[in-house]
Design a protein around this motif. Structure first.
Motif, short mmCIF file in Angstrom:
data_model
loop_
_atom_site.label_atom_id
_atom_site.label_comp_id
_atom_site.label_asym_id
_atom_site.label_seq_id
_atom_site.Cartn_x
_atom_site.Cartn_y
_atom_site.Cartn_z
N GLU A 23 38.13 36.76 43.93
CA GLU A 23 39.24 36.97 43.50
C GLU A 23 38.97 38.15 42.37
O GLU A 23 37.80 38.38 41.88
CB GLU A 23 40.16 36.14 42.75
CG GLU A 23 39.33 35.24 41.55
CD GLU A 23 40.30 34.00 41.17
OE1 GLU A 23 40.29 33.92 39.96
OE2 GLU A 23 40.76 33.31 41.98
N SER A 24 39.97 38.85 41.52
CA SER A 24 39.66 39.94 40.82
C SER A 24 39.87 39.54 39.27
O SER A 24 39.68 40.36 38.45
CB SER A 24 40.96 41.11 40.95
OG SER A 24 42.21 40.36 40.72
N SER A 25 40.01 38.20 39.00
CA SER A 25 39.80 37.75 37.70
C SER A 25 38.62 38.34 37.01
O SER A 25 37.38 38.25 37.50
CB SER A 25 39.79 36.28 37.76
OG SER A 25 41.04 35.57 38.08
N PRO A 26 38.58 38.65 35.62
CA PRO A 26 37.61 39.04 34.91
C PRO A 26 36.18 38.21 35.04
O PRO A 26 35.05 38.64 35.34
CB PRO A 26 37.78 39.33 33.50
CG PRO A 26 39.41 39.47 33.51
CD PRO A 26 39.91 38.71 35.03
N LEU A 27 36.50 36.65 34.89
CA LEU A 27 35.39 35.92 34.77
C LEU A 27 35.72 34.72 35.90
O LEU A 27 36.78 34.21 35.95
CB LEU A 27 35.22 35.17 33.45
CG LEU A 27 34.25 33.98 33.37
CD1 LEU A 27 32.80 34.47 33.80
CD2 LEU A 27 34.38 33.28 32.12
N HIS A 28 34.87 34.54 36.82
CA HIS A 28 35.08 33.50 37.69
C HIS A 28 33.97 32.71 37.76
O HIS A 28 32.89 32.81 38.06
CB HIS A 28 35.09 34.20 39.48
CG HIS A 28 35.68 33.44 40.46
ND1 HIS A 28 34.77 32.60 41.08
CD2 HIS A 28 36.83 33.32 40.92
CE1 HIS A 28 35.43 31.71 41.79
NE2 HIS A 28 36.74 32.01 41.82
N ILE A 29 34.51 31.38 37.51
CA ILE A 29 33.59 30.11 37.62
C ILE A 29 33.90 29.17 38.44
O ILE A 29 35.43 28.75 38.28
CB ILE A 29 33.16 29.45 36.07
CG1 ILE A 29 32.83 30.70 35.25
CG2 ILE A 29 32.29 28.44 36.39
CD1 ILE A 29 32.62 29.85 33.76
#
Length: 583
Positions: free
Chosen positions: A471-477
């Motif tokens: 997805e386009s979220s700035p931070l992906h954990i």
């Protein structure tokens, strides 16, 4: 570095302190050996033991620790005491009901005593001779294990009463912490000192389990055999003094208690009401418990029923213990996540020290906040540290998929269709062969995430490697169990960029110290203490606001300095090459 004098400690924004009503104990500066010994004692109280040749103590399973603590809490009482009291006479009076195993005092909204009897029957004996409070106001006749002790003949002011020693329930002040860090002998010693000062004490851990047990007494009036279990920071090994107390209302035990064998052709069942979904059932149950806490729960104040949240909860303050509490129901995945973090915290003694220091660094620079928002959370930071330690060569921590391969039949766990299986016996996990120092790991952490490709890669502790962001979220954990969820979806691009800039700056500071070789005995802040100075964040923010182009050039120069230093120092003390960072 020379410009940052020690007087700057007065502006150090370390993690928010507990309520000022708590009375901290003056803690003397210990030698490095004493610090390490005290840290080991605290780890053993949580069921954690160091790995490696220096300590082969068998480590307890998460379920074993929970069971022991729960049983311990059930034979413990909480007593509000007069300020002037004889400790010797107080214990002699209580000993009439049975032998006392342990006790301690602490200050919150008054002087409180936590008394653990050797037998559970002693609690019932004490309750049998306790009367209801008599006053001008009407009272709710609830018989709990929270007592109020009064003196029939209050002592005169001239009588001598020994000072009651109180257990420390709060983190050290910013001044005290900075002083301890500056007087440490090495960066490794700094990280271990910070861990010792911030981690939950044995007394604080007991108080958390006792608070859960007191709330369970209230819930059991409606749901016999239910259990209130602590989860999250209170039990996973990463909790710090003053952290919230997360509670889980476990109703599964109700079904298990009645699952006995029946004979003949008859089967007896309880008559129950049916609702449309499990979520609605959870909301109704928590609503009732919330009302009980508000109206009948001694010491429970500020009760809020937040039932429309993704995970419905009841929030309240337990006035005596000083804990801010969140109560949820049947949140089994959260409890399993706590067990996973408990295992990671127990596998290697460096893990907790690194996590505590990174969290303190983040808090000092306002990267995290107790108020919900676009900030990085402590849970996300912990996942980042675990992921980084999985990426070392050799790895400090194993991947979740590897822990799953070690699991046997009794470890199998499927919750709401999610595979939450991993090995539960820590003693069957092979210790890491990585021998890197905490100082090197701290420096490499900042360097690694200062150059991480957040724009295209996600963090995944199941496999321990970067993956393309879904997805386009700035931070992906990736959530370790609910793999379709991003635990850092709330983080904004500006907050992520702030984290990256501070990580690069911190790596640069540590690299400069390697060149300049600052003396710990000098009057200059160094190592971890230098990283906590607000001037690091303020100078970058100030430069970006006034001179945008020079700030960009500065970050570029910092990055080049880090890369060149990394090339020169890429071989560790054992001659093994460290894991390279990715641009």
């Amino acid at each position: 570095m020379a410009a940052r004098c020690v007087s700057l400690w007065t502006r150090l924004p370390i993690c928010a302190q507990r309520s000022q009503v708590l009375r901290p104990i003056h803690r003397l500066l210990s030698s490095p050996g004493t610090v390490a010994a005290d840290t080991r004692r605290e780890e053993q109280s949580l069921g954690i033991a160091e790995t490696g040749s220096e300590d082969r103590t068998p480590k307890k399973r998460f379920s074993e620790v929970q069971k022991e603590r729960r049983e311990q809490a059930q034979r413990t009482v909480l007593i509000l005491c007069p300020n002037k009291i004889s400790e010797k006479k107080f214990l002699k009076y209580l000993s009439q009901h049975g032998p006392i195993n342990n006790h301690f005092f602490f200050e919150s909204f008054g002087l409180y005593a936590v008394v653990e009897f050797c037998q559970k029957e002693s609690v019932a004996s004490l309750q049998s001779v306790t009367r209801l409070s008599v006053g001008t106001e009407a009272v709710i006749p609830f018989r709990s294990r929270f007592f109020n002790l009064k003196l029939k003949n209050p002592p005169s002011q001239t009588s001598e009463q020994s000072c009651i020693p109180c257990s420390n329930q709060s983190s050290p002040s910013s001044k005290k912490l900075f002083e301890l860090l500056c007087n440490a002998e090495s960066v490794d010693d700094q990280l271990n000192t910070l861990l010792k000062e911030f981690q939950l004490t044995e007394e604080n851990t007991k108080l958390r389990y006792l608070t859960c047990s007191l709330i369970e007494d209230i819930a059991a009036a409606y749901f016999p055999y239910c259990e209130i279990r602590p989860f999250g920071s209170s039990v996973n090994g990463f909790g710090k003094l003053g952290c919230d107390l997360d509670m889980l209302l476990d109703l599964d035990e109700i079904g298990k208690s009645s699952a006995h064998k029946t004979s003949g052709n008859f089967l007896m069942e309880f008559q129950v009401k049916n609702v449309a979904s499990e979520r609605i059932a959870t909301q109704k149950i928590l609503s009732v418990i919330g009302e009980c806490l508000d109206h009948f729960g001694p010491g429970c104040v500020g009760v809020q029923k937040i039932l429309n949240a993704r995970c419905p909860l009841v929030r309240f303050s337990h006035q005596a213990s000083g804990f801010q509490c969140d109560l949820t129901a049947n949140n089994r995945i959260a409890l399993k996540s706590s067990e996973l973090l408990y295992i990671y915290s127990a596998l290697d003694s460096r893990v907790r020290a690194l996590v505590f220091s990174i969290r303190c660094w983040a808090r000092a620079h306002s990267l995290t906040s107790s108020i919900p928002g676009a900030w990085i959370t402590n849970f996300s930071l912990t996942m980042m540290v675990i992921f980084f330690l999985q990426r070392r060569s050799p790895p400090v921590l194993p991947t979740l998929d590897y822990l799953r391969t070690l699991a046997d039949a009794e470890d199998k766990c499927i919750i709401e269709g999610h595979n939450c299986t991993f090995i539960c016996d820590l003693n069957r996990i092979k210790p890491s062969e990585n021998t890197e120092t905490l100082e090197l790991l701290l420096k490499e952490f900042f360097e690694y995430f200062g150059n991480f490709a957040f724009n295209k890669n996600s963090i995944n502790i199941r496999q321990g490697r970067e993956q393309n962001k879904p997805e386009s979220s700035p931070l992906h954990i990736q959530n370790p169990f609910e793999t379709s969820l991003n635990i850092s979806k709330n983080v904004s691009q500006s907050q992520l960029q702030k984290f990256v800039d501070l990580a690069r700056e911190s790596a640069w500071i540590l690299h400069q110290e390697d060149k300049d070789h600052p003396s710990p005995s000098s009057n200059q802040p160094w190592g971890l203490a230098a990283l906590l100075l607000p001037s690091v964040a303020n100078s970058m923010s100030h430069a970006k606001k006034k001179k945008k182009k020079p700030a960009n050039e500065r970050v570029k120069n910092l990055l080049e300095s880090i890369k060149s230093s990394s090339t020169e120092n890429s071989t560790n003390t054992s001659g093994k090459r460290t894991d390279s960072t990715q641009a």
